[in-house]
Write an enzyme that holds these catalytic residues in place. Structure first.
Site, PDB file in Angstrom:
ATOM      1  N   GLY A  11       0.833  -1.215   0.000  1.00  0.00           N
ATOM      2  CA  GLY A  11       0.000   0.000   0.000  1.00  0.00           C
ATOM      3  C   GLY A  11       0.857   1.250   0.000  1.00  0.00           C
ATOM      4  O   GLY A  11       1.775   1.379   0.796  1.00  0.00           O
ATOM      5  N   ARG A  72       1.739  -5.609  -5.476  1.00  0.00           N
ATOM      6  CA  ARG A  72       1.933  -6.758  -4.583  1.00  0.00           C
ATOM      7  C   ARG A  72       2.310  -7.908  -5.513  1.00  0.00           C
ATOM      8  O   ARG A  72       1.527  -8.269  -6.392  1.00  0.00           O
ATOM      9  CB  ARG A  72       0.663  -7.034  -3.787  1.00  0.00           C
ATOM     10  CG  ARG A  72       0.324  -5.891  -2.845  1.00  0.00           C
ATOM     11  CD  ARG A  72      -0.775  -6.219  -1.860  1.00  0.00           C
ATOM     12  NE  ARG A  72      -0.943  -5.127  -0.903  1.00  0.00           N
ATOM     13  CZ  ARG A  72      -1.828  -4.138  -1.023  1.00  0.00           C
ATOM     14  NH1 ARG A  72      -2.660  -4.129  -2.036  1.00  0.00           N
ATOM     15  NH2 ARG A  72      -1.903  -3.176  -0.125  1.00  0.00           N
ATOM     16  N   ASP A 103       5.084  -4.799   6.451  1.00  0.00           N
ATOM     17  CA  ASP A 103       5.697  -6.088   6.806  1.00  0.00           C
ATOM     18  C   ASP A 103       5.708  -7.095   5.648  1.00  0.00           C
ATOM     19  O   ASP A 103       6.618  -7.929   5.564  1.00  0.00           O
ATOM     20  CB  ASP A 103       5.091  -6.677   8.090  1.00  0.00           C
ATOM     21  CG  ASP A 103       3.618  -6.963   7.978  1.00  0.00           C
ATOM     22  OD1 ASP A 103       3.018  -6.600   6.950  1.00  0.00           O
ATOM     23  OD2 ASP A 103       3.054  -7.560   8.919  1.00  0.00           O
ATOM     24  N   THR A 126       3.621   2.857   5.781  1.00  0.00           N
ATOM     25  CA  THR A 126       2.229   2.409   5.632  1.00  0.00           C
ATOM     26  C   THR A 126       1.374   3.325   6.494  1.00  0.00           C
ATOM     27  O   THR A 126       1.785   3.669   7.616  1.00  0.00           O
ATOM     28  CB  THR A 126       2.007   0.938   6.074  1.00  0.00           C
ATOM     29  OG1 THR A 126       0.610   0.743   6.377  1.00  0.00           O
ATOM     30  CG2 THR A 126       2.793   0.558   7.310  1.00  0.00           C
ATOM     31  N   ASP A 128      -1.108   2.571   8.084  1.00  0.00           N
ATOM     32  CA  ASP A 128      -1.650   1.836   9.237  1.00  0.00           C
ATOM     33  C   ASP A 128      -0.809   1.952  10.512  1.00  0.00           C
ATOM     34  O   ASP A 128      -1.295   1.661  11.599  1.00  0.00           O
ATOM     35  CB  ASP A 128      -1.803   0.351   8.888  1.00  0.00           C
ATOM     36  CG  ASP A 128      -2.936   0.104   7.901  1.00  0.00           C
ATOM     37  OD1 ASP A 128      -3.705   1.044   7.642  1.00  0.00           O
ATOM     38  OD2 ASP A 128      -3.050  -1.024   7.389  1.00  0.00           O
ATOM     39  N   ASP A 130       1.369  -0.008  11.624  1.00  0.00           N
ATOM     40  CA  ASP A 130       1.351  -1.285  12.350  1.00  0.00           C
ATOM     41  C   ASP A 130       2.653  -2.078  12.199  1.00  0.00           C
ATOM     42  O   ASP A 130       2.628  -3.302  12.207  1.00  0.00           O
ATOM     43  CB  ASP A 130       0.151  -2.132  11.877  1.00  0.00           C
ATOM     44  CG  ASP A 130       0.181  -2.406  10.385  1.00  0.00           C
ATOM     45  OD1 ASP A 130       1.028  -1.823   9.684  1.00  0.00           O
ATOM     46  OD2 ASP A 130      -0.641  -3.207   9.916  1.00  0.00           O
ATOM     47  N   ARG A 172      -6.479  -2.413   8.491  1.00  0.00           N
ATOM     48  CA  ARG A 172      -6.888  -3.778   8.172  1.00  0.00           C
ATOM     49  C   ARG A 172      -6.898  -4.664   9.420  1.00  0.00           C
ATOM     50  O   ARG A 172      -7.800  -5.456   9.617  1.00  0.00           O
ATOM     51  CB  ARG A 172      -5.885  -4.324   7.154  1.00  0.00           C
ATOM     52  CG  ARG A 172      -6.370  -5.446   6.334  1.00  0.00           C
ATOM     53  CD  ARG A 172      -5.354  -5.884   5.325  1.00  0.00           C
ATOM     54  NE  ARG A 172      -4.140  -5.050   5.287  1.00  0.00           N
ATOM     55  CZ  ARG A 172      -3.405  -4.932   4.219  1.00  0.00           C
ATOM     56  NH1 ARG A 172      -3.760  -5.534   3.116  1.00  0.00           N
ATOM     57  NH2 ARG A 172      -2.295  -4.231   4.235  1.00  0.00           N
TER      58      ARG A 172
HETATM   59  O1  F6P Z   1      -2.093   0.732   3.316  1.00  0.00           O
HETATM   60  C1  F6P Z   1      -2.719  -0.097   4.267  1.00  0.00           C
HETATM   61  C2  F6P Z   1      -4.137  -0.277   3.884  1.00  0.00           C
HETATM   62  O2  F6P Z   1      -4.548   1.031   3.706  1.00  0.00           O
HETATM   63  C3  F6P Z   1      -5.091  -0.994   4.811  1.00  0.00           C
HETATM   64  O3  F6P Z   1      -5.565  -0.277   5.904  1.00  0.00           O
HETATM   65  C4  F6P Z   1      -6.179  -1.396   3.860  1.00  0.00           C
HETATM   66  O4  F6P Z   1      -6.931  -2.461   4.289  1.00  0.00           O
HETATM   67  C5  F6P Z   1      -5.417  -1.755   2.632  1.00  0.00           C
HETATM   68  O5  F6P Z   1      -4.243  -0.968   2.668  1.00  0.00           O
HETATM   69  C6  F6P Z   1      -6.131  -1.627   1.358  1.00  0.00           C
HETATM   70  O6  F6P Z   1      -5.223  -1.620   0.316  1.00  0.00           O
HETATM   71  P1  F6P Z   1      -5.527  -1.988  -1.208  1.00  0.00           P
HETATM   72  O7  F6P Z   1      -6.827  -1.400  -1.575  1.00  0.00           O
HETATM   73  O8  F6P Z   1      -4.369  -1.415  -1.931  1.00  0.00           O
HETATM   74  O9  F6P Z   1      -5.533  -3.497  -1.257  1.00  0.00           O
END
Ligand code: F6P
Length: 322
Positions: A11, A72, A103, A126, A128, A130, A172
């Site tokens: 992300g 990804r 991570d 990120t 998040d 986290d 997430r």
């Molecule tokens: O970048 C982290 C995050 O924003 C999470 O909180 C979220 O669930 C996820 O990425 C969604 O990412 P994508 O839409 O790129 O799969």
């Protein structure tokens, strides 16, 4: 070391560009060539390389997203994929790699490091927040400020109609964004994955607060909460209280936009530390910031250990919503 590569993966987060700029400029300063790898680990497989000089990263410190783009990459999860990637990097003369992400990005880096002589170093980015071992990740500060501004706007319309708003923020598997934004936005209730939520109790609290004269309420919900989807939570409360409820899912809004000063500074600092780290034998680590000091965290700790939310702060913040 003569040449290193740099990529952003997973992300995207505001501040990634500031971080790329910092790694590129600090590497050039040390006399090292730097190659940008586009679209994360996928760009290794497709040889999507671009030479980065100091002018290639001019005027990007203020831009959200990532000039290198992200992805990804499934291929990297297989031994054959990694063999192919390592071979391509070797042919390109790339001896070290700076990976910017979360991570998942560091798992990929650790696997590459184990199977090659490449020197890999990670930088946590990120929204998040986290990632274990660092107090803050790049992008978190911008995301919470963006979400807070949105909540301030929602508050205006919520007040006008005496409504209860359920605002979903990202996260997430963690409630870092929800907790900070909930407190900063004056939310009446915060629902996060780390804590159990009793919806009946929530309904009673909301009823009481309206009786005491509150005109509107905002409930901040982390997307990864255990109770259920935000729309279902809102429907439940609407049914139990016969109240006027609305849902607002902030979603990817939180990922974009110009990075805050804090994120630009963090990104710049971690970028310099990563370049120094890769030259000083700190490969196999993620560079982070703990209590204001630069720290190096072994790759595997970022997914084996959980970053804990401040439970005491979560509990004590409840007095603010009374
Ligand atoms: O970048 C982290 C995050 O924003 C999470 O909180 C979220 O669930 C996820 O990425 C969604 O990412 P994508 O839409 O790129 O799969």
């Amino acid at each position: 070391m003569q040449k290193i590569g740099i990529l952003t993966s997973g992300g995207d987060a505001p501040g990634m560009n500031a971080c790329i700029r910092s790694v590129v400029r600090s590497a050039i300063q040390k006399g090292i060539d730097i190659t940008g790898i586009r679209r994360g680990y996928t760009g290794i497989m497709t040889k999507d390389f671009v030479k980065l000089d100091r002018y290639a990263v001019a005027n990007i410190i203020q831009r959200g997203g990532t000039i290198l783009e992200s992805s990804r990459c499934e291929e990297l999860k297989t031994p054959e994929g990694r063999r192919k990637g390592i071979h391509i990097l070797k042919r390109e003369g790339i001896e070290g790699l700076v990976v910017i992400g979360g991570d998942g990005t560091f798992r990929g880096a650790a696997a590459l490091a184990k199977e090659s002589k490449l020197k890999l170093i990670g930088i946590p980015a990120t929204i998040d927040n986290d990632v274990y071992g660092t107090d803050y990740t790049i992008g978190f500060d911008t995301a919470i400020n963006t979400a807070m501004e949105s909540i301030d706007r929602i508050r205006d319309t919520a007040d006008a109609f005496e409504r209860i708003f359920f605002v979903e923020v990202m996260g997430r598997a963690s409630g870092f964004i929800a907790l900070e934004v909930g407190v900063a936005g004056g939310a009446e209730e915060i629902i996060i994955p780390e804590k159990e939520t009793d919806l009946e109790k929530l309904c009673r609290t909301l009823k009481e607060s309206f009786k005491k004269g509150k005109r509107s309420s905002i409930i901040v919900i982390a997307e990864g909460n255990e109770v259920g989807h935000t729309v279902q939570i809102a429907q439940y409360v609407q049914y139990r209280l016969k109240a006027d409820c609305r849902v607002c899912i902030l979603g990817h809004l939180q990922r974009g936009g110009a990075p805050t000063a804090r994120d630009r500074v963090l990104a710049s600092r971690l970028g310099i530390a990563a370049t120094e780290g890769v030259l000083d034998g700190k490969e196999g680590h993620v560079v982070g910031e703990k209590e204001g000091k630069i720290v190096y965290i072994p790759f595997h700790e970022t997914w084996e250990r959980d970053k804990k939310l401040d439970s005491e702060f979560f509990e004590s913040s409840k007095v603010l919503a009374l």
